[in-house]
Motif scaffolding. Structure first.
Motif, short mmCIF file in Angstrom:
data_model
loop_
_atom_site.label_atom_id
_atom_site.label_comp_id
_atom_site.label_asym_id
_atom_site.label_seq_id
_atom_site.Cartn_x
_atom_site.Cartn_y
_atom_site.Cartn_z
N ASN A 98 0.78 -1.23 0.00
CA ASN A 98 0.00 0.00 0.00
C ASN A 98 0.82 1.29 0.00
N SER A 100 4.09 3.60 -1.31
CA SER A 100 5.29 3.85 -2.11
C SER A 100 6.45 4.28 -1.22
N SER A 252 1.68 5.46 -6.58
CA SER A 252 0.78 4.64 -5.77
C SER A 252 -0.66 5.05 -6.03
N THR A 253 -1.57 4.22 -5.51
CA THR A 253 -3.00 4.55 -5.57
C THR A 253 -3.47 5.17 -4.26
N SER A 254 -2.55 5.61 -3.40
CA SER A 254 -2.92 6.06 -2.06
C SER A 254 -3.95 7.18 -2.08
N CYS A 264 1.26 0.24 -4.44
CA CYS A 264 2.34 1.11 -4.86
C CYS A 264 3.09 0.50 -6.04
N GLN A 292 -4.29 -6.38 -5.05
CA GLN A 292 -3.96 -5.97 -6.41
C GLN A 292 -5.03 -6.41 -7.40
#
Length: 423
Positions: A98, A100, A252-254, A264, A292
């Motif tokens: 989760n 980066s 990342s998708t944070s 990430c 994922q």
């Protein structure tokens, strides 16, 4: 009507007026937080569909059961979605868990213990290791360097990227092993590294043969208007310049899906990726592939990422507009502050009068508004001019944000008036 045009009596009257307003705000029992760029609850709810995914079928596109061990480089179908955003070939992208920041940490620690593919020896055996740090910059980058005793070399950051001549001078030192960059909508200024500046950084002659650019592309798709700024292709530029191993690209998708449960990504040259995976294999057997898989099924395509970010923009853009409007209305006439009006990202950077930022933060805190400490955007938390303040508008509700920025503007005027009267 700048402060320079006001008499001492007029400044005292302004201070009295703003202090009265401040006392009223202080007595309101505020408890607001603008310290970090956290997605708001409304933004997190955009991705609630993830909670019902991946469904009863846990196999990826190749038929591998994602519930089991393995797959160190991450799911291909998810890497295919993000490779175009990172501008890296898909087989040179690793998808992880989760954060980066964890990938940045690992790249740094692996280099300290083992050296990079271009190193003559581990970085940790060098007499000193240094990183170039454009300022104002991202405090977590600086904290990571400080954690491992890596010396920070600040260079000025402008709207189109770092001062290349300052960087060129710094990298003449063989102890300078790398630099940080947030290329698109930088934290906290919203700066964008231009193609020309990126090309110069790619072609720099450095004393250290293993010099790295840690290219933290955290906000590549985080636009605040319909204008979608394109990130420079740092990998392509470095390959063309004969330095293919120089860039290490993070994403990342944070701030796209769930901040605490995202994915990430790392992109770089084939040699760097093989080096990273070799050392990573000693730390983990594989990432959370179920997470994922659900991301791949939710986002589906690169276009799906952009469509989701349009929905984020609808929530975020009015908040940024409100920050700029209030700062302009409250401070614009006095000449005591300047601020960025970013086209994307998560922050507004506010510069107040030299020597007053710490006092402003003290005042906001005492009124119930928590903000990032003054100086946080500089190495070691030391802003030599004590003027920079980072504003994070994303998390509060629109109503709370307007109150918080009103408190901030009032505090800026009080600190400026106090300084003027003390001189």
């Amino acid at each position: 009507m700048s402060f320079d045009d006001l008499s001492r009596d007029q400044i005292q009257a302004l201070l009295d007026e703003q202090t009265a307003a401040y006392r009223h705000l202080q007595n309101s029992g505020l408890k607001l937080d603008l310290t970090r760029g956290k997605p708001s609850p409304e933004q997190l709810e955009l991705s609630n569909e993830l909670l019902s995914l991946p469904g009863p079928d846990f196999k990826d596109a190749s038929g591998v059961d994602t519930r089991n061990y393995g797959g160190l480089n991450g799911l291909l179908e998810l890497r295919e979605i993000f490779a175009p955003i990172m501008q890296v070939p898909v087989d040179q992208v690793v998808a992880g868990d989760n954060a980066s920041l964890a990938m940045m940490h690992d790249n740094l620690v692996f280099a300290l213990f083992h050296g990079t593919p271009d190193s003559e020896q581990p970085w940790g055996t060098e007499e000193a290791v240094k990183f170039v740090c454009p300022v104002p910059g991202y405090d977590r980058h600086f904290a990571l360097l400080e954690e491992y005793g890596i010396e920070m070399v600040p260079v000025p950051l402008s709207e189109d990227g770092p001062d290349v001549e300052a960087v060129r001078e710094a990298v003449k030192d063989p102890q300078v092993k790398g630099m940080w960059l947030v290329p698109t909508y930088g934290n906290p200024t919203g700066s964008v590294v231009s193609e020309a500046v990126a090309a110069e950084l790619a072609s720099l002659e450095t004393a250290a043969p293993d010099f790295r650019i840690f290219w933290d592309n955290a906000y590549a798709v985080h636009h605040l208007s319909e204008e979608q700024t394109k990130t420079a292709d740092i990998l392509g530029l470095c390959v063309a310049a004969g330095h293919p191993n120089r860039p290490v690209i993070f994403a990342s998708t944070s701030k796209i899906t769930f901040a605490g449960s995202g994915v990430c990504f790392l992109g770089s040259s084939t040699a760097n990726i093989q080096w990273y995976l070799r050392h990573l294999s000693k730390r983990t057997i594989g990432p959370d592939k179920v997470n994922q898989l659900r991301h791949a099924r939710y986002l589906q395509t690169t276009e799906g990422v952009h469509a989701l970010m349009d929905r984020h923009r609808a929530i975020l853009a009015p908040k940024f507009d409100a920050v700029v409007r209030i700062l302009r209305d409250r401070l614009g006439a006095y000449g005591v502050a300047s601020w960025t009006e970013p086209k994307g990202g998560y922050f507004v950077s506010l510069d107040v009068l030299d020597g007053t930022a710490s006092r402003v933060i003290e005042l906001t805190r005492e009124a119930g508004v928590a903000m990032t400490p003054a100086g946080a955007a500089f190495p070691y938390g030391d802003d030599p001019r004590d003027r920079n303040i980072r504003i994070a508008p994303s998390y509060p509700s629109p109503e709370e944000l307007e109150v918080a920025i009103d408190v901030l503007a009032t505090s800026v005027l009080i600190a400026a008036a106090e300084q003027a009267l003390a001189s």
